[in-house]
Design an enzyme around this catalytic site. Structure first.
Site, short mmCIF file in Angstrom:
data_model
loop_
_atom_site.label_atom_id
_atom_site.label_comp_id
_atom_site.label_asym_id
_atom_site.label_seq_id
_atom_site.Cartn_x
_atom_site.Cartn_y
_atom_site.Cartn_z
N GLN B 134 0.63 -1.41 -0.07
CA GLN B 134 -0.28 -0.43 -0.11
C GLN B 134 0.80 1.20 -0.01
O GLN B 134 1.49 0.94 0.78
CB GLN B 134 -0.79 -0.19 1.36
N SER B 137 1.24 6.90 2.89
CA SER B 137 2.27 7.68 3.52
C SER B 137 3.59 8.18 2.66
O SER B 137 3.68 7.33 1.32
CB SER B 137 2.48 7.09 4.90
N SER B 169 4.73 -1.06 3.89
CA SER B 169 5.06 -3.05 4.66
C SER B 169 4.80 -3.58 2.96
O SER B 169 4.57 -3.46 2.25
CB SER B 169 4.28 -3.20 5.51
N GLU B 254 -9.18 -1.75 6.05
CA GLU B 254 -8.21 -2.51 7.44
C GLU B 254 -8.78 -1.64 8.69
O GLU B 254 -8.21 -2.20 9.25
CB GLU B 254 -7.30 -0.66 6.52
N GLU B 395 -4.27 8.88 17.99
CA GLU B 395 -5.22 10.59 18.35
C GLU B 395 -5.93 10.36 16.51
O GLU B 395 -7.14 11.31 16.96
CB GLU B 395 -4.53 11.65 17.86
#
Lengths: 375, 412
Positions: B134, B137, B169, B254, B395
């Site tokens: 994926q 980020s 990953s 996810e 968060e």
């Protein structure tokens, strides 16, 4: 025996919960509660018992006080899971009444077998009741009573008796020549004197009760067995009440955080407000899921009922402390006043947190079950 | 009859019996290699090929992708993946290696890709022959995901991609990547588009994969650099500028809150791995002596802490059960959106507690023969931060819950 996936929370249970929610929404708003129990703010005032007795009678007429009484004794015989749904709504409304005590007595009496049937019939006929089990230290251990039963009746005092001024009957745990027994008597029986406690919670009353040769019917010669059999339901229902009350605290705090503006934003925009309210929600959901699991265990997996009920009450006690703390803090200055309603639930929760065992006590019992006694 | 079996539909009951029979005969034996704690820590080709062989055999038997249509390589069943998952867990199988493919890429491709792309890519995804990764980020886009800068520039019916993805990953084994790209620099959200792009076949031809070393010292994820990689337009998912909406499909699945159940296997006992549960901390506490006569399991403070964790774990399990009891839910997303947040934080606290139970011996790591449980607990504790950071930090999860469930104002 395995538990059903849906906690045994079927259509009837859903209907009962929904009608209870509607009943309290229509007949007992928080404004009404405040007017009823918070008329006098003086902390030094004498204890009072403020409740809406005619609304309680409606609840009795609906048959809600005899839901847990088995059909054989003239009741409805509903599962604990369904009763928990009703009690959750009772907690949301913080309705002052002797329902919890009556349910508690019902579960203890069910464990008394044939000797308890007449008392269960009293409850099925609409009478309310409360447990008189504790000593002056407020011990949570079953059998910690100071009352004894002699040839001429009950003697001594029972402490921390819940909603005593509202209850018709007492179920007393007392020492006898042959160990601990259970006794059933009217609150107005001869030799019974009730001294109201001055308590923080405005939605309950509490008393210590003195017996001076009070005649009482013995309903069990093996009190510990009946009490241990009933306590999982007692803990679970109190936790259900706390979950309902906490849902009120969360919703009220969220409503305030969504309207009150500071620094050009509603309070909920700030993560210092938002994240603690989310934490309250997480803790409520944990306690709520554990409540229905424990209730379902009382109904279908009795061997694990105590273990799951310890989890539910431990979770609910800690959850309630946090939900209460955030409800006052989120409201800021207004939350610190008598006029704002949050103190009513703050105080009810504070009482519930310690009633029938606080979080640490329940975790210690749970550890004894799951780890084994400590060396 | 098991707890889940009693509510099966006739189709589920029949399928369950089939799964059970197949697993009894075909569950793979103990691997000769040490397996990692999760698919995201696969380090060697030996580990990978053992796990790939298992996923392929499960797929060939119909236990993977059960609820997807036959045309895309699925089983064409309804609500049967849950059944297969339960039976695989109960049989204590190894886990599937293609975890990002199954959990995130498959539903996203299924809902948003062209029909020909679905039937080309999904069968090899389900079988595990193609590993997926994926690409969300970037160095400058973490929690603020919509600020991704990796750019796709149109060139006829192709796109040319330049940029830098991180925390990827499985990229070192991956054939394909799901990727969020910028196609328009003038709009933050509406300037994003979503693609699938080849990785392994493009190594050295526009794609470079470099390992990143985690705080544990293990490898497992990577950074991926795109230098003029050319991709066909048919690998674009949904419309141009709809990348953010497509990404929501990925993230929803996810976090375990999506429509399609992710194929999931696991439970195999492996001497080098310990599930992060309070039950295992109890066993650890009994084994950690504090003196001649007593152990950590006798310490009242530790007993209290262990019970707290055990209660939280049971609460999460019961949340998942309550998610299916309509009458006990007020808001449909309230429990599903808590799942990832709670699972990751509870695991972290449990691992931290295990270190407290180990006391001084928690200083001993994998290479020390005196380390309790082979040093797995410090490893698990450090790795737990991957879960509280990935897929939206805790968060960010709290923001989502506060905004979508409680209805509070959107935070910046």
């Amino acid at each position: 025996m395995a538990q059903p996936n849906n906690y045994g929370f079927g259509e009837e249970a859903a209907l009962l919960k929904e009608s209870a929610r509607k009943f309290f929404r229509e007949h007992f708003t928080t404004d009404k509660l405040h007017a009823l129990v918070a008329a006098d703010h003086n902390p030094d005032r004498a204890p009072t018992c403020d409740w809406d007795q005619s609304l309680w009678q409606k609840l009795v007429d609906l048959g809600w006080t005899m839901l847990a009484v088995p059909e054989s004794a003239g009741g409805v015989g509903m599962p604990v899971a369904a009763v928990a749904g009703l009690v959750e709504e009772l907690g949301r409304a913080a309705f002052p009444c002797p329902l919890l005590g009556t349910l508690n007595a019902t579960y203890v009496l069910i464990g008394c077998g044939a000797d308890g049937e007449a008392a269960l019939a009293d409850i099925a006929s609409g009478e309310s009741a409360t447990l008189a089990f504790s000593n002056r230290h407020g011990s949570w251990d079953p059998g910690a009573t100071e009352v004894r039963h002699d040839a001429d009746g009950l003697h001594g005092s029972a402490w921390f008796v819940q909603d005593a001024a509202k209850s018709d009957r007492l179920l007393v745990c007392a020492h006898t020549e042959n160990g601990l027994g259970l006794f059933w008597l009217p609150m107005n029986a001869p030799g019974v004197s009730r001294v109201a406690d001055g308590i923080v919670d405005l939605t309950r009353d509490q008393a210590h009760i003195r017996f001076d040769g009070s005649p009482a019917v013995q309903v069990s010669a093996n009190a510990l067995a009946a009490i241990n059999n009933a306590m999982p339901a007692v803990w679970t229902l109190l936790a259900a009440d706390m979950v309902g009350a906490a849902e009120w605290q969360l919703q009220t705090s969220v409503d305030y955080a969504a309207t009150r503006k500071q620094f050009d934003h509603t309070l909920g925009y700030f993560q210092a407000i938002k994240h603690p309210l989310v934490e309250v929600m997480l803790l409520i959901d944990e306690a709520k899921s554990l409540v229905y699991n424990a209730a379902c265990a009382c109904d279908t997996e009795v061997g694990k009922a105590a273990q799951y009920a310890h989890m539910a009450k431990a979770s609910a006690s800690d959850m309630a402390a946090y939900a209460s703390s955030r409800s006052v803090q989120t409201h800021g200055g207004i939350g610190f006043t008598w006029e704002c309603h949050v103190h009513l639930y703050f105080k009810r929760q504070k009482h519930s947190q310690v009633l029938w065992g606080d979080g640490s006590w329940h975790r210690a019992r749970l550890a004894d079950i799951l780890i084994g006694a400590a060396a | 009859m098991s707890e889940s079996a009693r509510k099966d539909t006739p189709e589920q009951a029949e399928f369950r019996a089939y799964c059970r029979e197949w697993l009894a005969a075909n569950k793979p034996g103990e691997p000769s290699v040490r397996l990692p704690q999760s698919p995201l820590e696969i380090m060697t080709e030996d580990q990978l090929s053992y796990l790939q062989a298992w996923q392929k055999s499960a797929y060939d038997a119909g236990l993977v992708g059960c609820d997807y249509p036959v045309e895309v390589g699925g089983g064409g069943r309804s609500n049967c993946q849950t059944v297969a998952n339960e039976e695989m867990m109960a049989a204590r199988t190894p886990f599937f290696p293609n975890v990002i493919g199954l959990g995130m890429a498959a539903p996203t491709v299924f809902y948003h890709a062209r029909e020909d792309v679905k039937s080309e890519l999904l069968p090899r995804l389900f079988s595990g022959e193609d590993i997926w990764c994926q690409g969300f980020s970037e160095p400058g886009a973490g929690s603020d995901l919509a600020s991704v800068q990796t750019f796709a520039e149109r060139k006829g019916d192709k796109w040319v991609i330049n940029g830098h993805k991180v925390w990827t990953s499985l990229a070192h084994f991956a054939e394909w990547m799901i990727i969020l790209l910028r196609t328009d620099k003038s709009h933050k959200y509406d300037g994003l588009s979503y693609f699938v792009v080849p990785i392994r076949s493009a190594l050295g031809k526009g794609v470079t994969v470099r390992p990143l070393i985690k705080i544990t010292g293990e490898t497992g994820f990577n950074e991926v650099i795109f230098d003029n990689l050319e991709v066909d337009d048919r690998f674009r998912l949904d419309e141009l500028g709809k990348g953010w909406q497509v990404a929501m499909t990925t993230l929803l699945h996810e976090r375990g809150a999506g429509e399609l159940q992710t194929p999931r296997a696991g439970g195999m006992k492996n001497k080098s791995t310990h599930a992060i549960t309070a039950g295992n901390v109890i066993e650890l506490a009994k084994a950690c002596k504090r003196g001649e006569e007593n152990s950590a399991a006798d310490d009242p403070l530790l007993r209290d802490k262990i019970m707290r964790q055990l209660i939280r774990e049971e609460g999460l399990k019961q949340n998942q059960r309550r998610t299916r009891v309509q009458a006990l839910l007020d808001h449909p997303m309230r429990l599903p959106l808590q799942n990832k947040l709670l699972a990751s934080e509870i695991a972290q606290q449990t691992a931290a507690l295990a270190l407290e139970v180990e006391g001084m011996r928690s200083s001993l790591y994998l290479a020390d023969e005196n380390a309790p449980a082979g040093g797995q607990w410090p490893l698990a504790y450090m790795n737990s931060y991957g879960m509280t950071i990935a897929a939206g930090t805790s968060e960010v999860q709290r923001n989502i819950l506060g905004e979508r469930v409680l209805g509070l104002a959107k935070s910046k």
